[in-house]
Design a protein around this motif. Structure first.
Motif, PDB file in Angstrom:
ATOM      1  N   ARG A 244      56.173  27.147 -13.644  1.00 46.83           N
ATOM      2  CA  ARG A 244      57.036  28.311 -13.451  1.00 46.83           C
ATOM      3  C   ARG A 244      58.511  27.907 -13.449  1.00 46.83           C
ATOM      4  O   ARG A 244      59.368  28.644 -13.961  1.00 46.83           O
ATOM      5  CB  ARG A 244      56.669  29.011 -12.145  1.00 46.83           C
ATOM      6  CG  ARG A 244      55.278  29.616 -12.159  1.00 46.83           C
ATOM      7  CD  ARG A 244      54.936  30.295 -10.851  1.00 46.83           C
ATOM      8  NE  ARG A 244      55.710  31.507 -10.659  1.00 46.83           N
ATOM      9  CZ  ARG A 244      55.594  32.309  -9.603  1.00 46.83           C
ATOM     10  NH1 ARG A 244      54.746  31.987  -8.622  1.00 46.83           N
ATOM     11  NH2 ARG A 244      56.329  33.399  -9.501  1.00 46.83           N
ATOM     12  N   ALA A 247      59.448  27.409 -17.050  1.00 43.79           N
ATOM     13  CA  ALA A 247      59.544  28.689 -17.749  1.00 43.79           C
ATOM     14  C   ALA A 247      60.811  29.451 -17.370  1.00 43.79           C
ATOM     15  O   ALA A 247      61.337  30.230 -18.170  1.00 43.79           O
ATOM     16  CB  ALA A 247      58.311  29.535 -17.450  1.00 43.79           C
ATOM     17  N   HIS A 312      55.020  19.159 -18.412  1.00 42.37           N
ATOM     18  CA  HIS A 312      55.935  20.297 -18.521  1.00 42.37           C
ATOM     19  C   HIS A 312      57.272  19.912 -19.144  1.00 42.37           C
ATOM     20  O   HIS A 312      58.213  20.707 -19.129  1.00 42.37           O
ATOM     21  CB  HIS A 312      56.151  20.916 -17.138  1.00 42.37           C
ATOM     22  CG  HIS A 312      54.903  21.510 -16.558  1.00 42.37           C
ATOM     23  ND1 HIS A 312      54.336  22.665 -17.053  1.00 42.37           N
ATOM     24  CD2 HIS A 312      54.094  21.087 -15.549  1.00 42.37           C
ATOM     25  CE1 HIS A 312      53.245  22.944 -16.357  1.00 42.37           C
ATOM     26  NE2 HIS A 312      53.065  22.008 -15.452  1.00 42.37           N
TER      27      HIS A 312
END
Length: 362
Positions: A244, A247, A312
């Protein structure tokens, strides 16, 4: 900015009389908008705080518009500073907030002096400059203008979404001086967050703030801090949170293990005994050496985090620093505030893990 008719008595009765360690007190006020909180408005003699020379922090100056913090994070490392005012590190830290109402004017005077060398200034290293009261007192715009106008680089670390109000000021400042912005986000679990950090904006709101900062063209680091053993440290929880964070557009990330200094330790342990009594023995073992978590735990956490950062895309250019101070990315230049870099690891601990310690209390 002031709240008329809300004065707390200062004639030997009430909170104002209980502040013998507080200088420059103008008045103490409470308002229904902040039920249970008393604001002690003071005129500060100085705004710039010099970091002790023995500190491992990579900056020498801080500015703290507030003392105490209505975020009420049970793990806050700054709690013990309230004892210097003859207040306690628990409920008083959360509800007795010192407001330096003239901080912007004093700072502007200090940074205009010929001897000021324009060294970087860090904010958010003690209590949050964008806690809820900032929405009313509006101290930070003056602080930002004073620093930028004098050519002084600065960084801000916050959990407060009030920072979004000042994005135009920060964008303008970034044209004049290096500006580092960071958002602190310990976990994504809303229910646990509300119990650990009852006065903070939700995780979703803080992620939205990261996105707003990025959309404004500024870099923004995120501190996943603190990681709480056996509560927020699973690979699944960290993976979800880092996803998150990525993102949202974070330009850097740091992962910090819980640090329990005196004052904080007692308050957090009491919370743990109420909320998760079965975990108390484990925490006693993990923190048996003092404020620092057990070295073996830190190694295990590092091994858990390292592949998640790679997954990530946060292992390159992320500003993560290793626990011994060795940089694992470009650091503050990538939008990671100077106030967020690692302090030195305790003696005997390995410097190779991309997990950094919580900030030293300044």
């Amino acid at each position: 900015m002031r709240w008329s008719g809300q004065r707390v008595r200062a004639d030997g009765v009430g909170e104002a009389a209980a502040l013998p360690g507080l200088r420059g007190l103008l008045r103490s006020v409470r308002t229904p908008e902040f039920a249970g909180t008393v604001f002690h408005e003071v005129e500060a003699k100085s705004a710039l705080n010099r970091v002790p020379g023995s500190s491992p922090m990579p900056f020498r100056w801080t500015v703290n518009p507030y003392r105490g913090c209505s975020h009420a994070c049970v793990y806050c490392f700054a709690r013990n500073t309230h004892t210097y005012l003859d207040l306690d590190a628990g409920a008083d830290f959360d509800s007795q907030i010192v407001v330096k109402v003239n901080v912007g004017r004093v700072l502007a005077r200090e940074v205009a002096r010929p001897r000021w060398s324009r060294e970087p200034v860090a904010m958010g290293t003690n209590t949050d400059p964008y806690q809820r009261a900032e929405g009313r007192y509006r101290l930070m715009p003056g602080v930002i203008r004073a620093l930028a106008g004098s050519g002084t680089p600065f960084s801000i670390l916050t959990k407060g979404t009030v920072l979004g109000r000042d994005l135009p000021e920060l964008v303008a400042a970034a044209r004049e001086v290096p500006v580092g912005l960071g958002v602190s986000l310990a976990l994504a679990d809303r229910e646990l967050q509300a119990r650990l950090e009852p006065g903070t904006p939700s995780p979703r709101a803080r992620l939205d703030l990261v996105a707003r900062i990025a959309d404004a063209g500024l870099d923004c680091g995120v501190m996943v801090a603190p990681v709480l053993p056996l509560l927020t440290d699973s690979a699944e929880a960290l993976d979800a949170l880092l996803g998150r964070v990525r993102a949202a557009g974070a330009s850097g990330v740091g992962v910090l293990a819980l640090h329990l200094r005196p004052g904080t330790r007692e308050w957090f342990t009491a919370w743990l005994a109420r909320e998760h009594p079965a975990l108390v023995p484990a925490y006693e073992r993990l923190y048996r050496r003092g404020a620092h978590v057990d070295p073996e735990y830190r190694r295990a956490l590092a091994e858990r985090v390292r592949p998640l950062l790679r997954r990530h895309g946060l292992d390159r250019g992320s500003g993560v620093r290793r626990s011994g101070g060795e940089e694992a990315g470009p650091g503050p230049q990538a939008g990671f505030p100077a106030s967020d870099v690692a302090r030195r690891a305790p003696p005997g601990e390995p410097p190779a893990a991309p997990v950094v310690e919580q900030l030293t209390l300044l």
